[in-house]
Design an enzyme around this catalytic site. Structure first.
Site, PDB file in Angstrom:
ATOM      1  N   ASP A 178       3.284  -5.000 -46.767  1.00 23.47           N
ATOM      2  CA  ASP A 178       4.390  -4.015 -46.849  1.00 23.47           C
ATOM      3  C   ASP A 178       4.264  -3.188 -48.126  1.00 23.47           C
ATOM      4  OD1 ASP A 178       5.196  -6.203 -48.463  1.00 23.47           O
ATOM      5  OD2 ASP A 178       7.317  -6.017 -47.919  1.00 23.47           O
TER       6      ASP A 178
ATOM      7  N   GLY B 220      14.345 -20.719 -50.865  1.00 21.15           N
ATOM      8  CA  GLY B 220      12.974 -21.035 -51.289  1.00 21.15           C
ATOM      9  C   GLY B 220      12.070 -21.384 -50.126  1.00 21.15           C
TER      10      GLY B 220
ATOM     11  N   GLY C 104      10.760 -19.009 -47.900  1.00 24.61           N
ATOM     12  CA  GLY C 104      10.030 -17.849 -47.393  1.00 24.61           C
ATOM     13  C   GLY C 104      10.803 -17.132 -46.298  1.00 24.61           C
TER      14      GLY C 104
ATOM     15  N   SER D 147      13.634 -15.241 -47.007  1.00 27.05           N
ATOM     16  CA  SER D 147      14.368 -14.143 -47.643  1.00 27.05           C
ATOM     17  C   SER D 147      15.841 -14.424 -47.914  1.00 27.05           C
ATOM     18  CB  SER D 147      14.257 -12.865 -46.805  1.00 27.05           C
ATOM     19  OG  SER D 147      12.960 -12.424 -46.810  1.00 27.05           O
TER      20      SER D 147
ATOM     21  N   ASP E 168      11.768  -7.367 -46.505  1.00 25.19           N
ATOM     22  CA  ASP E 168      12.880  -8.308 -46.400  1.00 25.19           C
ATOM     23  C   ASP E 168      14.228  -7.592 -46.341  1.00 25.19           C
ATOM     24  OD1 ASP E 168      10.712  -9.889 -46.794  1.00 25.19           O
ATOM     25  OD2 ASP E 168      11.304 -10.603 -48.786  1.00 25.19           O
TER      26      ASP E 168
HETATM   27  C1  GLA Z   1       7.913 -11.489 -49.786  1.00 30.61           C
HETATM   28  C2  GLA Z   1       8.253 -10.069 -50.230  1.00 30.61           C
HETATM   29  C3  GLA Z   1       7.985  -9.072 -49.108  1.00 30.61           C
HETATM   30  C4  GLA Z   1       6.596  -9.230 -48.527  1.00 30.61           C
HETATM   31  C5  GLA Z   1       6.309 -10.697 -48.212  1.00 30.61           C
HETATM   32  C6  GLA Z   1       4.869 -10.924 -47.787  1.00 30.61           C
HETATM   33  O1  GLA Z   1       8.795 -11.898 -48.781  1.00 30.61           O
HETATM   34  O2  GLA Z   1       9.595  -9.976 -50.635  1.00 30.61           O
HETATM   35  O3  GLA Z   1       8.191  -7.759 -49.582  1.00 30.61           O
HETATM   36  O4  GLA Z   1       5.620  -8.695 -49.384  1.00 30.61           O
HETATM   37  O5  GLA Z   1       6.574 -11.547 -49.324  1.00 30.61           O
HETATM   38  O6  GLA Z   1       4.601 -10.267 -46.602  1.00 30.61           O
END
Ligand code: GLA
Length: 385
Positions: free
Chosen positions: A38, A122, A124, A126, A172
């Site tokens: 992204d 924590g 992944g 968001s 996110d």
């Molecule tokens: C985190 C970041 C996102 C993206 C992901 C990996 O969630 O906040 O912006 O880069 O890692 O895809």
């Protein structure tokens, strides 16, 4: 953990201890494919989870925001002065968003707030973006204004950059803001425009498996990966990763050097895989979609080096269950260094797949994972009080 929005709304109101003036909700996200691109002008395909952060608030006649949440000490933020990074750390997501609104010229009224969450932290998924987007939505409600979704997502991204020091991309906050029921949020990160892609086939289910191994994006691993991609692009000499082909990367392989050459191969490959995945989904070619998800995981593990043993194990278990057991594809999701995997599967098999994943992962790691299904759900919004 109760996770329905109705439950969270009642808990937040009860925690506040009086009738709220405003209640805001914002979801976490899972990404089907398009990882770590992204911030490279790529395409990403997340959706908003049916797991939310909910904030209930009451206006006060003070110049402070008082923030409470179960198990956390009460925190107070001054609204009279410019925002600065402070303690406890989690309040920085709110401080950053308040800062964004103040910079738009708004005077934030004093308020008391109670925060509840069903987004695993924590993991992944968001939870930080959910907290930022819930805060921004709450402030909209308190001020009686509405930003555009894009403006809101970008303001929240800036909060993460400046107040949490994570140089994240836009995925996110866009997923948390634009999310809709039965829709993926396909984002063209070059134009910054999302397209809502139908995802309503009842025969498909999405399993999220939190390894319960926690990562810290701000410990530098994320920022270093981002820097590698910037170095790669500058050595290749193109303006955008969208203009780079795999042969460009191969031609410059030695000049790029390790690990920037492998990081570059991931970026170019993942952009292509995500576009192909969108086409495969539109054509209901699930076998192809699954192959692309596995290839994405391999690239994140070997070339981008953001996976870990627990994520690899979870994907491996899904691979072994395989098409015979109803698994279509699996990969790590989010920033990596721990966190969760996403597994696309046949709905009818989802329960038995989850049971096998739980049992095998726990036996091999002695860690109890958190495994659940989610469907694409509504993005950040105000809840009627
Ligand atoms: C985190 C970041 C996102 C993206 C992901 C990996 O969630 O906040 O912006 O880069 O890692 O895809």
């Amino acid at each position: 953990m109760p996770h329905t929005l109705t439950t969270l709304v009642s808990q937040a109101s009860a925690g506040l201890g009086c009738t709220p003036d405003v209640i805001a909700a914002a979801p976490g996200r899972v990404n089907l494919i398009g990882e770590h691109i992204d911030y490279c002008d790529g395409f990403v395909m997340p959706f908003a989870l049916d797991r939310n952060i909910v904030i209930a608030a009451k206006r006060t006649n003070s110049e402070t925001a008082t923030l409470r949440s179960a198990g956390m000490p009460t925190a107070t933020i001054s609204l009279a002065a410019p925002q600065v990074i402070g303690e406890p750390t989690w309040t920085n997501y709110l401080r950053g968003v308040i800062d964004g609104f103040q910079k738009l010229g708004y005077t934030i009224p004093g308020f008391d707030a109670y925060i509840v969450s069903s987004v695993p932290g924590g993991a992944g998924l968001s939870s930080s973006a959910a907290l930022e987007c819930a805060t921004a939505t709450l402030l909209e409600g308190l001020l009686g204004v509405a930003l555009t979704k894009k403006q809101k997502a970008l303001l929240c991204q800036k909060a993460e950059h400046n107040f949490a020091h994570v140089p994240c991309g836009i995925m996110d906050q866009f997923a948390s803001t634009f999310g809709e029921e039965n829709r993926l949020v396909m984002i063209d990160c070059q134009t910054g425009e999302p397209t809502m892609v139908p995802f309503e086939n009842p025969d498909l289910a999405v399993i999220i498996a939190n390894t319960n191994v926690h990562h810290q994006l701000s410990d530098g691993g994320y920022a270093i990966r981002r820097k590698h991609t910037e170095d790669g692009l500058s050595i290749i000499g193109k303006a955008s990763w969208r203009d780079v082909s795999m042969s460009d990367v191969e031609e410059k392989w030695d000049m790029l050097g390790d690990p920037v050459n492998r990081r570059s191969r991931h970026v170019v490959g993942e952009i292509a895989r995500t576009q192909e995945a969108a086409a495969a989904l539109a054509a209901s070619d699930f076998a192809r979609l699954g192959t692309l998800m596995y290839a994405s995981h391999d690239s994140l593990r070997d070339d981008f080096e953001v996976s870990c043993a627990e994520l690899d194990l979870m994907v491996h278990i899904a691979t072994e269950i395989g098409t015979a057991g109803g698994v279509i594809g699996a990969r790590m999701t989010g920033g990596g260094f721990g966190g969760s995997t996403v597994t696309l599967c046949e709905s009818a098999q989802a329960e038995s797949i989850m049971a096998t994943m739980r049992q095998r992962y726990e036996t091999e790691t002695q860690i109890v994972p958190q495994i659940f299904c989610s469907r694409p759900s509504r993005g950040a919004h105000l809840v009627n009080v």
